[in-house]
Design a protein around this motif. Structure first.
Motif, mmCIF file in Angstrom:
data_model
loop_
_atom_site.group_PDB
_atom_site.id
_atom_site.type_symbol
_atom_site.label_atom_id
_atom_site.label_comp_id
_atom_site.label_asym_id
_atom_site.label_seq_id
_atom_site.Cartn_x
_atom_site.Cartn_y
_atom_site.Cartn_z
ATOM 1 N N THR A 163 0.656 -1.253 0.351
ATOM 2 C CA THR A 163 -0.061 0.158 -0.292
ATOM 3 C C THR A 163 0.759 1.471 0.356
ATOM 4 O O THR A 163 1.808 0.886 -0.132
ATOM 5 N N THR A 164 0.031 2.374 -0.061
ATOM 6 C CA THR A 164 1.265 3.720 0.229
ATOM 7 C C THR A 164 2.160 3.886 1.599
ATOM 8 O O THR A 164 1.442 3.701 2.924
ATOM 9 N N MET A 165 3.125 4.487 1.272
ATOM 10 C CA MET A 165 4.036 3.826 2.526
ATOM 11 C C MET A 165 4.664 5.618 2.541
ATOM 12 O O MET A 165 4.845 6.225 1.522
ATOM 13 N N ALA A 166 4.924 6.755 3.387
ATOM 14 C CA ALA A 166 5.292 7.715 3.672
ATOM 15 C C ALA A 166 6.483 7.298 4.224
ATOM 16 O O ALA A 166 6.449 6.504 5.823
ATOM 17 N N LEU A 167 7.600 7.138 4.438
ATOM 18 C CA LEU A 167 8.936 7.209 4.367
ATOM 19 C C LEU A 167 9.588 8.348 4.847
ATOM 20 O O LEU A 167 10.615 8.807 3.940
ATOM 21 N N PHE A 168 10.172 8.237 6.296
ATOM 22 C CA PHE A 168 10.782 9.687 6.662
ATOM 23 C C PHE A 168 12.135 9.634 7.283
ATOM 24 O O PHE A 168 12.598 8.196 7.355
ATOM 25 N N LEU A 169 12.806 10.110 7.632
ATOM 26 C CA LEU A 169 14.331 11.133 8.097
ATOM 27 C C LEU A 169 15.117 9.050 7.414
ATOM 28 O O LEU A 169 15.606 8.291 8.646
ATOM 29 N N SER A 170 14.517 9.062 6.146
ATOM 30 C CA SER A 170 15.818 8.024 5.621
ATOM 31 C C SER A 170 16.409 7.886 4.798
ATOM 32 O O SER A 170 17.150 7.155 3.468
ATOM 33 N N ALA A 171 16.837 9.590 4.089
ATOM 34 C CA ALA A 171 17.969 9.866 2.780
ATOM 35 C C ALA A 171 18.635 9.951 3.141
ATOM 36 O O ALA A 171 18.962 9.031 1.823
ATOM 37 N N ALA A 172 19.619 10.354 3.659
ATOM 38 C CA ALA A 172 20.827 9.344 4.477
ATOM 39 C C ALA A 172 20.974 7.977 4.152
ATOM 40 O O ALA A 172 22.117 7.495 3.567
ATOM 41 N N ARG A 173 20.393 7.251 3.927
ATOM 42 C CA ARG A 173 20.558 6.163 3.925
ATOM 43 C C ARG A 173 19.669 5.117 2.657
ATOM 44 O O ARG A 173 18.795 4.277 2.502
ATOM 45 N N SER A 174 19.828 6.058 1.659
ATOM 46 C CA SER A 174 18.412 5.596 -0.136
ATOM 47 C C SER A 174 18.557 4.109 -0.195
ATOM 48 O O SER A 174 17.965 3.467 -0.563
ATOM 49 N N GLY A 175 19.881 3.983 0.192
ATOM 50 C CA GLY A 175 20.558 2.606 -1.047
ATOM 51 C C GLY A 175 19.457 1.471 -0.870
ATOM 52 O O GLY A 175 19.076 0.628 -0.214
ATOM 53 N N GLN A 176 19.963 1.887 1.522
ATOM 54 C CA GLN A 176 19.203 0.412 1.919
ATOM 55 C C GLN A 176 17.797 0.925 1.724
ATOM 56 O O GLN A 176 17.075 -0.880 1.933
ATOM 57 N N ALA A 177 17.330 1.898 2.406
ATOM 58 C CA ALA A 177 15.919 1.815 1.799
ATOM 59 C C ALA A 177 15.163 1.098 0.464
ATOM 60 O O ALA A 177 14.494 0.022 1.012
ATOM 61 N N GLN A 178 15.910 2.139 -0.384
ATOM 62 C CA GLN A 178 15.283 1.136 -1.910
ATOM 63 C C GLN A 178 15.698 -0.674 -1.819
ATOM 64 O O GLN A 178 14.797 -1.102 -1.924
ATOM 65 N N ALA A 179 16.628 -1.056 -1.100
ATOM 66 C CA ALA A 179 16.704 -2.834 -1.043
ATOM 67 C C ALA A 179 16.209 -2.881 -0.028
ATOM 68 O O ALA A 179 14.954 -4.171 -0.552
#
Length: 281
Positions: A163-179
């Motif tokens: 579903t829709t997700m809002a991901l906060f405070l995660s841009a500094a580790r965008s590679g990990q977030a994407q994975a």
């Protein structure tokens, strides 16, 4: 004689001062002391403060640095407006301050604010809960940062809902977030909105796919004040809410009989499809 003051915890919204609620503007205007964080809150909100109000920038202060102001408010019966970015209920570090204020005998009240995730949805002109596509919104952040995540709260697990997700405070580790998002089941072509400083003068809002997320963040050199919106609703169209269907009825409106019968047939077909009993298509 002990005098009791009051501390208002005010949601300043995502940035633009005209997104303050009327209540927030009134509270700031009435306050004897206004505490704000220059690193997170736009200075334009201070235009509502009284000329004689004491203005304190808390961006370089821990909670212990603000505590003397609360003690003085309790002793002198002062009204304090403690301004937080977005909505104080989301990653506002408010609960610890509420506990301190109550221990001092201060009255406390919270003024909600516009969260950045709804502001970003407005900027890109999207609804986050599209009928038949997404009816839930997950608000979270990537695990492994400075603040520990509770057991069981993992982006990968949340992603399984699709579903829709809002991901906060995660841009500094965008590679990990994407994975993690990919590992949870979002397809690589899932639409993503990357928003930096939403509603601020230097706002940057970029669309990409999940497969392009890390590269997009690195291209624009983003690492803080950045929010990700992820999910199929960000590109969906062509569905219709039953609420405004002529076949739907409620206290203030009757259903049109033919449309009502059509709506019932549609619901029955969908229920059968969901149960695996529908005819081949």
């Amino acid at each position: 004689m002990t005098t009791t003051g009051k501390v208002w915890f005010v949601g300043a919204g995502p940035g633009a001062a005209d997104l303050l609620t009327l209540r927030a503007a009134r509270v700031i205007a009435d306050a004897d002391v206004v505490i704000w964080a220059a690193s997170l809150v736009h200075a334009d909100v201070l235009a509502h403060a009284r000329p004689d109000a004491e203005i304190v920038d808390s961006s370089q202060l821990p909670v212990e640095g603000v505590l003397p102001l609360y003690r003085r408010a309790a002793a002198q019966g002062l009204t304090v407006a403690r301004i937080h970015s977005g909505d104080p209920a989301l990653w506002g570090a408010v609960q610890e301050q509420l506990d301190l204020c109550r221990a001092l005998g201060l009255a406390v009240e919270i003024v909600p604010g516009v969260s950045s995730f709804t502001a970003v949805a407005a900027i890109v002109g999207r609804e986050l809960t599209i009928p038949e596509v997404a009816q839930s919104v997950i608000l979270t952040r990537l695990e492994g940062g400075k603040t520990p995540m509770p057991p069981g709260e993992r982006v990968r697990e949340f992603a399984r809902h699709g579903t829709t997700m809002a991901l906060f405070l995660s841009a500094a580790r965008s590679g990990q977030a994407q994975a993690e998002l990919l590992a949870g089941g979002y397809p690589p072509d899932t639409p993503v909105v990357v928003a930096y400083q939403a509603t601020w003068p230097d706002e940057l809002v970029v669309r990409c796919t999940l497969g392009e997320l890390a590269a997009t963040v690195k291209e624009h050199r983003l690492w803080k004040h950045t929010l990700f919106l992820v999910g199929p609703a960000l590109a969906a169209s062509g569905t219709r809410s039953h609420l405004y269907h002529p076949g739907h009825f409620h206290t203030f409106r009757r259903a049109e009989p033919t449309a009502r019968a059509e709506l019932r047939r549609t619901r029955a077909t969908r229920a059968a499809d969901a149960a695996g009993d529908g005819p081949p298509r």
